[in-house]
Design a protein around this motif. Structure first.
Motif, PDB file in Angstrom:
ATOM      1  N   UNK A   6     -57.145 -72.013  -7.638  1.00 32.31           N
ATOM      2  CA  UNK A   6     -56.454 -70.855  -8.194  1.00 32.31           C
ATOM      3  C   UNK A   6     -57.486 -69.790  -8.570  1.00 32.31           C
ATOM      4  N   UNK A   7     -57.572 -68.679  -7.839  1.00 30.63           N
ATOM      5  CA  UNK A   7     -58.450 -67.574  -8.244  1.00 30.63           C
ATOM      6  C   UNK A   7     -57.842 -66.840  -9.439  1.00 30.63           C
ATOM      7  N   UNK A   8     -58.671 -66.351 -10.344  1.00 31.49           N
ATOM      8  CA  UNK A   8     -58.166 -65.631 -11.512  1.00 31.49           C
ATOM      9  C   UNK A   8     -59.036 -64.416 -11.825  1.00 31.49           C
ATOM     10  N   UNK A   9     -58.400 -63.455 -12.484  1.00 31.20           N
ATOM     11  CA  UNK A   9     -59.121 -62.329 -13.075  1.00 31.20           C
ATOM     12  C   UNK A   9     -58.198 -61.692 -14.119  1.00 31.20           C
ATOM     13  N   UNK A  10     -58.584 -61.793 -15.384  1.00 29.39           N
ATOM     14  CA  UNK A  10     -57.790 -61.252 -16.498  1.00 29.39           C
ATOM     15  C   UNK A  10     -56.329 -61.698 -16.424  1.00 29.39           C
ATOM     16  N   UNK A  11     -56.122 -62.999 -16.359  1.00 33.54           N
ATOM     17  CA  UNK A  11     -54.784 -63.563 -16.197  1.00 33.54           C
ATOM     18  C   UNK A  11     -54.318 -64.341 -17.426  1.00 33.54           C
ATOM     19  N   UNK A  12     -54.757 -63.961 -18.615  1.00 31.42           N
ATOM     20  CA  UNK A  12     -54.375 -64.728 -19.795  1.00 31.42           C
ATOM     21  C   UNK A  12     -52.864 -64.739 -20.025  1.00 31.42           C
ATOM     22  N   UNK A  38     -62.833 -68.144 -11.455  1.00 30.03           N
ATOM     23  CA  UNK A  38     -62.604 -66.887 -12.160  1.00 30.03           C
ATOM     24  C   UNK A  38     -63.565 -65.786 -11.703  1.00 30.03           C
ATOM     25  N   UNK A  39     -63.040 -64.554 -11.659  1.00 31.18           N
ATOM     26  CA  UNK A  39     -63.833 -63.428 -11.206  1.00 31.18           C
ATOM     27  C   UNK A  39     -64.547 -62.683 -12.312  1.00 31.18           C
ATOM     28  N   UNK A  40     -64.779 -63.357 -13.445  1.00 27.15           N
ATOM     29  CA  UNK A  40     -65.465 -62.708 -14.563  1.00 27.15           C
ATOM     30  C   UNK A  40     -64.498 -62.042 -15.519  1.00 27.15           C
ATOM     31  N   UNK A  41     -63.438 -62.728 -15.867  1.00 26.84           N
ATOM     32  CA  UNK A  41     -62.406 -62.172 -16.742  1.00 26.84           C
ATOM     33  C   UNK A  41     -62.972 -61.720 -18.083  1.00 26.84           C
ATOM     34  N   UNK A  55     -61.552 -78.240 -13.280  1.00 27.05           N
ATOM     35  CA  UNK A  55     -62.766 -77.435 -13.169  1.00 27.05           C
ATOM     36  C   UNK A  55     -62.412 -75.970 -13.408  1.00 27.05           C
ATOM     37  N   UNK A  56     -63.248 -75.284 -14.179  1.00 25.74           N
ATOM     38  CA  UNK A  56     -63.119 -73.836 -14.383  1.00 25.74           C
ATOM     39  C   UNK A  56     -64.526 -73.253 -14.277  1.00 25.74           C
ATOM     40  N   UNK A  57     -64.730 -72.340 -13.348  1.00 28.93           N
ATOM     41  CA  UNK A  57     -66.054 -71.739 -13.223  1.00 28.93           C
ATOM     42  C   UNK A  57     -65.944 -70.326 -12.662  1.00 28.93           C
ATOM     43  N   UNK A  58     -67.007 -69.566 -12.795  1.00 30.93           N
ATOM     44  CA  UNK A  58     -67.040 -68.182 -12.314  1.00 30.93           C
ATOM     45  C   UNK A  58     -67.492 -68.163 -10.854  1.00 30.93           C
ATOM     46  N   UNK A  59     -66.781 -67.394 -10.047  1.00 33.83           N
ATOM     47  CA  UNK A  59     -67.086 -67.349  -8.628  1.00 33.83           C
ATOM     48  C   UNK A  59     -68.438 -66.708  -8.363  1.00 33.83           C
ATOM     49  N   UNK A 222     -61.921 -51.025   2.560  1.00 32.46           N
ATOM     50  CA  UNK A 222     -61.931 -49.575   2.609  1.00 32.46           C
ATOM     51  C   UNK A 222     -62.298 -49.043   1.228  1.00 32.46           C
ATOM     52  N   UNK A 223     -62.985 -47.922   1.189  1.00 35.15           N
ATOM     53  CA  UNK A 223     -63.364 -47.327  -0.092  1.00 35.15           C
ATOM     54  C   UNK A 223     -62.175 -46.646  -0.775  1.00 35.15           C
ATOM     55  N   UNK A 224     -61.123 -46.351  -0.009  1.00 40.01           N
ATOM     56  CA  UNK A 224     -59.982 -45.614  -0.554  1.00 40.01           C
ATOM     57  C   UNK A 224     -59.136 -46.461  -1.485  1.00 40.01           C
ATOM     58  N   UNK A 225     -58.879 -47.731  -1.107  1.00 38.88           N
ATOM     59  CA  UNK A 225     -58.055 -48.623  -1.904  1.00 38.88           C
ATOM     60  C   UNK A 225     -58.778 -49.951  -2.100  1.00 38.88           C
ATOM     61  N   UNK A 226     -58.431 -50.632  -3.181  1.00 37.47           N
ATOM     62  CA  UNK A 226     -58.987 -51.966  -3.419  1.00 37.47           C
ATOM     63  C   UNK A 226     -57.921 -52.842  -4.068  1.00 37.47           C
ATOM     64  N   UNK A 227     -57.782 -54.055  -3.559  1.00 38.79           N
ATOM     65  CA  UNK A 227     -56.868 -55.034  -4.155  1.00 38.79           C
ATOM     66  C   UNK A 227     -57.592 -55.916  -5.159  1.00 38.79           C
ATOM     67  N   UNK A 228     -58.903 -55.981  -5.050  1.00 40.69           N
ATOM     68  CA  UNK A 228     -59.673 -56.894  -5.876  1.00 40.69           C
ATOM     69  C   UNK A 228     -59.760 -56.399  -7.317  1.00 40.69           C
ATOM     70  N   UNK A 229     -59.581 -57.301  -8.259  1.00 39.60           N
ATOM     71  CA  UNK A 229     -59.729 -57.024  -9.682  1.00 39.60           C
ATOM     72  C   UNK A 229     -58.886 -55.816 -10.124  1.00 39.60           C
TER      73      UNK A 229
END
Length: 233
Positions: A6-12, A38-41, A55-59, A222-229
């Protein structure tokens, strides 16, 4: 054993419900593990996840695909299943995944369908379209639409084909094009998860779909849009 990544980022606000649903599976708990990457939440995501996950760790790799890859590398299971931190999983999800691989020795990837967590006709129509494309890939044995929130792999085959591409969008669209080169990609229409529609609610359905298409057509980045974080209200 099945390893669920399960990838996470600020998902509390969402991670507990997701992990509780995964802890309440019909498959005995000792036959699967939960891995949160986790992506550094900046919130309490990792702290909450540690109450449920093995297991819980930072990617260390980039993007959501990289987080899934990091989880697969740390996995103990012969099968790696992936879902999203804002999804809610039915109790028989892992049991169905295990049975699908057991019944079909040639299958290297199993994927399923989605329905909206939020009861809304517009969202139901949007995901009905997504499910149509998921079925279309199965019918044509090409143009696969395998969502990362509801898919599973034989770990050995997943690593052999190079795992997910570390891109902003489309990583879960193209992975099946490579896995089908080493085995069968199988759609189980009874394999369903509750999909969170917050992106569509906050940014609008048409805008969200346009951004996704724009990124995918340009190779996933693409620099125009980002889905990440992406930050949500």
């Amino acid at each position: 054993m099945i390893s669920v990544v399960i990838p996470t980022y600020n998902e509390e606000a969402n991670i507990a419900a997701c992990l509780v649903s995964l802890c309440n599976q019909t498959l005995p708990r000792e036959r699967y593990e939960l891995i949160v990457v986790d992506g550094g939440s900046k919130d309490r995501t990792r702290e909450i996840a540690a109450e449920y996950a093995d297991q819980v760790f930072i990617q260390t790799s980039k993007k959501v695909g990289g987080a899934r890859n990091d989880g697969a590398k740390a996995a103990k299971g012969e099968i790696v299943a992936t879902t999203d931190a804002d999804c809610v999983i039915p109790t028989d999800w892992l049991e169905r995944i295990e049975a699908d691989f057991a019944r079909h020795p040639d299958v290297v990837q199993v994927y399923g369908l989605v329905y909206p967590k939020e009861k809304n006709l517009k969202h139901s129509i949007s995901l009905a379209l997504a499910n149509f494309f998921s079925r279309l890939g199965s019918w044509t044995h090409s143009m696969y639409y395998t969502l990362g929130c509801n898919t599973a792999f034989r770990r050995e085959a997943f690593i052999e084909v190079g795992m997910y591409r570390c891109i902003d969008a489309g990583d879960d669209l193209e992975i099946a094009r490579r896995t089908r080169e080493v085995g069968t990609v199988f759609l189980d229409t009874s394999l369903r998860v509750a999909f969170d529609m917050r992106r569509y609610e906050q940014f609008g359905t048409l805008k969200s779909l346009w951004e996704w298409i724009y990124i995918v057509v340009r190779g996933g980045n693409t620099e125009k849009y980002s889905y990440s974080k992406r930050e949500y209200k």
